[in-house]
Scaffold this motif. Sequence first.
Motif, PDB file in Angstrom:
ATOM      1  N   SER A  14     -13.993   5.661   7.863  1.00 23.61           N
ATOM      2  CA  SER A  14     -13.660   7.088   7.840  1.00 23.61           C
ATOM      3  C   SER A  14     -12.165   7.309   7.603  1.00 23.61           C
ATOM      4  O   SER A  14     -11.741   8.425   7.292  1.00 23.61           O
ATOM      5  N   ASP A  15     -11.366   6.242   7.724  1.00 22.48           N
ATOM      6  CA  ASP A  15      -9.933   6.354   7.425  1.00 22.48           C
ATOM      7  C   ASP A  15      -9.678   6.498   5.924  1.00 22.48           C
ATOM      8  O   ASP A  15      -8.618   6.965   5.516  1.00 22.48           O
ATOM      9  N   LEU A  16     -10.633   6.059   5.134  1.00 26.61           N
ATOM     10  CA  LEU A  16     -10.464   6.069   3.685  1.00 26.61           C
ATOM     11  C   LEU A  16     -10.566   7.492   3.133  1.00 26.61           C
ATOM     12  O   LEU A  16     -11.529   8.198   3.427  1.00 26.61           O
ATOM     13  N   HIS A  17      -9.597   7.888   2.320  1.00 29.87           N
ATOM     14  CA  HIS A  17      -9.634   9.217   1.719  1.00 29.87           C
ATOM     15  C   HIS A  17     -10.413   9.165   0.405  1.00 29.87           C
ATOM     16  O   HIS A  17      -9.938   9.594  -0.649  1.00 29.87           O
ATOM     17  N   ASN A  75     -12.207   1.068  10.129  1.00 32.90           N
ATOM     18  CA  ASN A  75     -12.967   2.315  10.225  1.00 32.90           C
ATOM     19  C   ASN A  75     -12.994   2.967   8.848  1.00 32.90           C
ATOM     20  O   ASN A  75     -11.983   3.491   8.378  1.00 32.90           O
ATOM     21  N   THR A 123      -6.131   4.882   2.603  1.00 27.69           N
ATOM     22  CA  THR A 123      -5.972   5.620   3.860  1.00 27.69           C
ATOM     23  C   THR A 123      -4.721   6.498   3.833  1.00 27.69           C
ATOM     24  O   THR A 123      -4.527   7.324   4.719  1.00 27.69           O
ATOM     25  N   LYS A 124      -3.873   6.311   2.812  1.00 26.09           N
ATOM     26  CA  LYS A 124      -2.578   6.996   2.770  1.00 26.09           C
ATOM     27  C   LYS A 124      -2.472   8.044   1.667  1.00 26.09           C
ATOM     28  O   LYS A 124      -1.584   8.900   1.723  1.00 26.09           O
ATOM     29  N   MET A 152      -5.854  -0.065   2.233  1.00 26.20           N
ATOM     30  CA  MET A 152      -4.789   0.581   3.010  1.00 26.20           C
ATOM     31  C   MET A 152      -4.211   1.773   2.263  1.00 26.20           C
ATOM     32  O   MET A 152      -3.936   2.821   2.859  1.00 26.20           O
ATOM     33  N   ASP A 203      -6.274  13.531  -0.160  1.00 24.37           N
ATOM     34  CA  ASP A 203      -7.682  13.710  -0.523  1.00 24.37           C
ATOM     35  C   ASP A 203      -7.785  14.124  -1.979  1.00 24.37           C
ATOM     36  O   ASP A 203      -7.003  14.949  -2.469  1.00 24.37           O
ATOM     37  N   ARG A 222     -17.616   4.829  -2.606  1.00 23.38           N
ATOM     38  CA  ARG A 222     -17.019   3.572  -2.167  1.00 23.38           C
ATOM     39  C   ARG A 222     -17.948   2.451  -2.624  1.00 23.38           C
ATOM     40  O   ARG A 222     -19.138   2.455  -2.297  1.00 23.38           O
ATOM     41  N   SER A 282       0.821  -1.214   0.000  1.00 20.11           N
ATOM     42  CA  SER A 282       0.000   0.000   0.000  1.00 20.11           C
ATOM     43  C   SER A 282       0.853   1.262   0.000  1.00 20.11           C
ATOM     44  O   SER A 282       0.448   2.290  -0.545  1.00 20.11           O
ATOM     45  N   THR A 301      -8.875  -1.647   6.725  1.00 18.32           N
ATOM     46  CA  THR A 301      -9.098  -0.811   7.895  1.00 18.32           C
ATOM     47  C   THR A 301     -10.405  -1.243   8.552  1.00 18.32           C
ATOM     48  O   THR A 301     -11.277  -1.818   7.894  1.00 18.32           O
TER      49      THR A 301
END
Length: 580
Positions: free
Chosen positions: A465-468, A463, A441-442, A438, A445, A474, A401, A461
Motif C-alpha cells: 500500500s506504500d506504492l503510489h 507494505n 513510494t516517493k 522505493m 500519485d 503492479r 530511489s 517495501t
Amino acid sequence: MSVEWSQVKTWSSSGLSAYSGTVSSKRDRVLQQAESIQKNISGFQGQGDTADALRTAMGTAHTALSTLADDLAEVCDALDAAVPNVEQVESAVNTALEVAKTCQCTISDSGVPVCHYSGDDAETYRNAAVAGVAAQVSNVMALASYADESLKRALAKVGTPGSTSSASGQGTHKLSKTEQERFKNMSPEERAAYWSKQSYEQKQYLCDHYPEMVGNADGVEGWARDRANRINLREKRLATEKQIETLKEAINDPNQAAFVPLNRQKLEKAEEALKSYKVISSSIGNGISLEDYQHGKTGKPISLLTLQDDGRRVKAAVAQGDVDNAAHIGTFVPGIGTTVNGSLKDYIRQTENLRQAAADQGNLALKDVATVAWLGYDAPGDAKFENLSDITSPKLARAGSDRLAGFLNGMQASREHGAGDAHMTLVGHSYGSTTSGMAATKVHDGVIDDLVLCGSPGMGTYNASDLHVAEGHRWVSGVPNGDSVQGMGSILPGSTIRWGHLGTNPMYDKTFTHLSNDATGYAKYNHDAPLSDSHFWVAANAIGLFTGIHPSLNFDNHSVYLEDGTETVQDFGRVVAGVK
C-alpha cells in the motif's frame, strides 16, 4: 603542459569576467552601427548606378558588422563559460598556498615546493610537507590545464562555419547567481512551470550557458537536457583527460612518492570515468539528438537525459524515442553489477527490444513509444563477497530511489506543460527493482501508471500500500530456473526473518499480477539451471551466494527478461503499451 604555476597563480576570474563585459560593450556598439546602416539602407531612395553601388556597399558593411557582432558574442560566450573554471583554479591556488604556508613551504615559479622547516625531525617532516604541497599543486595544474584547453577550444570555433552564439538570439539573457540558485532549488513541478514560460531561444541559451545546471534538472524537457548534457559530456571528458595526464605525472614525481598509492587510486577511477564517457559518446553517436529529431531531421532519436559524476562512478540515463511527445514511456532500472562503461550498451539494446515489443504488441507506431535506460544511481558491484554489504543493504537503493523519483516526477511535470500526460511504466530488474519499488513510494500519485518488477530480491517495501501505483497495475515476473536473486532480500514465508531488508518478494505479494516467466526463447537461456526459488537456502546459507559453496545457487538466467525472442519482453511490452 601548456600552463605554468607562475602563470596560473595570477589568474583572475573577476578580471576575465570584466574583460567579457568589455567585449560585450564593444559588441553592443557594433550592433548599433549595423542598425544605423540598416536604417540608412531602408531610407535611401537614390536611383542609378552610383546609388546602386552605394546601396551595395552599405549592404556589405551591414553584413560585415552583423557577422562581427555574432563573432564577438561567441567570444563572450567562451569567456563566460571559462569564468567558473577559473574560479575553481583560484580556489585551488589559495588552498595550495595556505597548505604551503602551514607547512613552512614556498612554491617556486615552476611549481616545485621547497620546505624551510629546520626542527629536529627536519628530513622526515620536509619530505612529508613537500609531498603534501606537491599534491595540491598537481590538483591546481589539472584544473588549470582543463580550463585553458576548454577556453582555447571554444575560441577556436569563433567565426567558423556553422558556429553560432545563443547570445545573438533576440530576448535572451543571463541569469544572476541568485537566479541560478533559485532554479537549482526548485521542485520538479516548479521548474517545469518556470521552464514552460521561457522562449525557445532562452531555453537554448540556458542550455548552452548553464549546461551543468540544466542537464540534470528534473522538470526540464528531454530535448533541453540532452542538449545540455552533450555539452557536459564533452567538457567532462576533456577535464578527465587532463586529470589523467596530471595524475600520471604526479605518480612519476619523486616529490610525491608518498602519494603514489592514493594517486593510483585516483587514476584508476579517472580512467574508468573516461571509459564511461567514451561509451556514452559512442552510444549517442548512433542516433541524432532529440532536438534535431523534433525539428524534422531524419534518424533515430537518442537523448542523454542524465549525466553525473558524483558518488562512486559516472551515472547516465539514455532515452530512445521522443520522451517529450511519445504517448508511452518505459523506464528501465538495472541492478547489481551495473556500470555505464560495462553495461550501458547492453541496456540500450534491451530497452530498444522493449520499445519495439511495446509498438508491436500495442499496434503502435514506433514514434509513439520511448524507452529510457536509467543508470542514474550507484548500483552495488558484482555478486562477490567484497560487495556483500552493499548488495544486502537498502542504502544504495534508497539513495538511488530519491534520484529516480525526482526524474519521474520531473518527466511527468514537463509533460503536463508540453504534449500532455504520457502513459509511464517503470521496469525494475534485480537490485534495480528494489530501487524502483522505493521510488514508487516517493513519486506523486499518477506519475507511474504501471510498475513491473523482475528478478527481484525485494520490492523495496514490506507494505504494497506504500506504492503510489494502483493495484491491478503492479506486475511481477521471475523465470523459474537460473535466477537465484529472486526474493533473497525479502521476508521468508511463515517467518519474521528479514535478510537484507530489501522488502517483500513481489513474486509472493498478492497485489502483484504475474506476467510471463517464459524467457526460453532467448538463444543463451540455460534450460538446465536449478530452480530460482531461493526460500529454502536464504536463511540457512546466505553467505553461500558470495562464497560459491552452495550448489543450488545459479544466475545464468538472471538478466534474460528483455532479451529478443523471449515472451517476457513481449509481455512487458504489452504493459508499456497499456494493453495488458
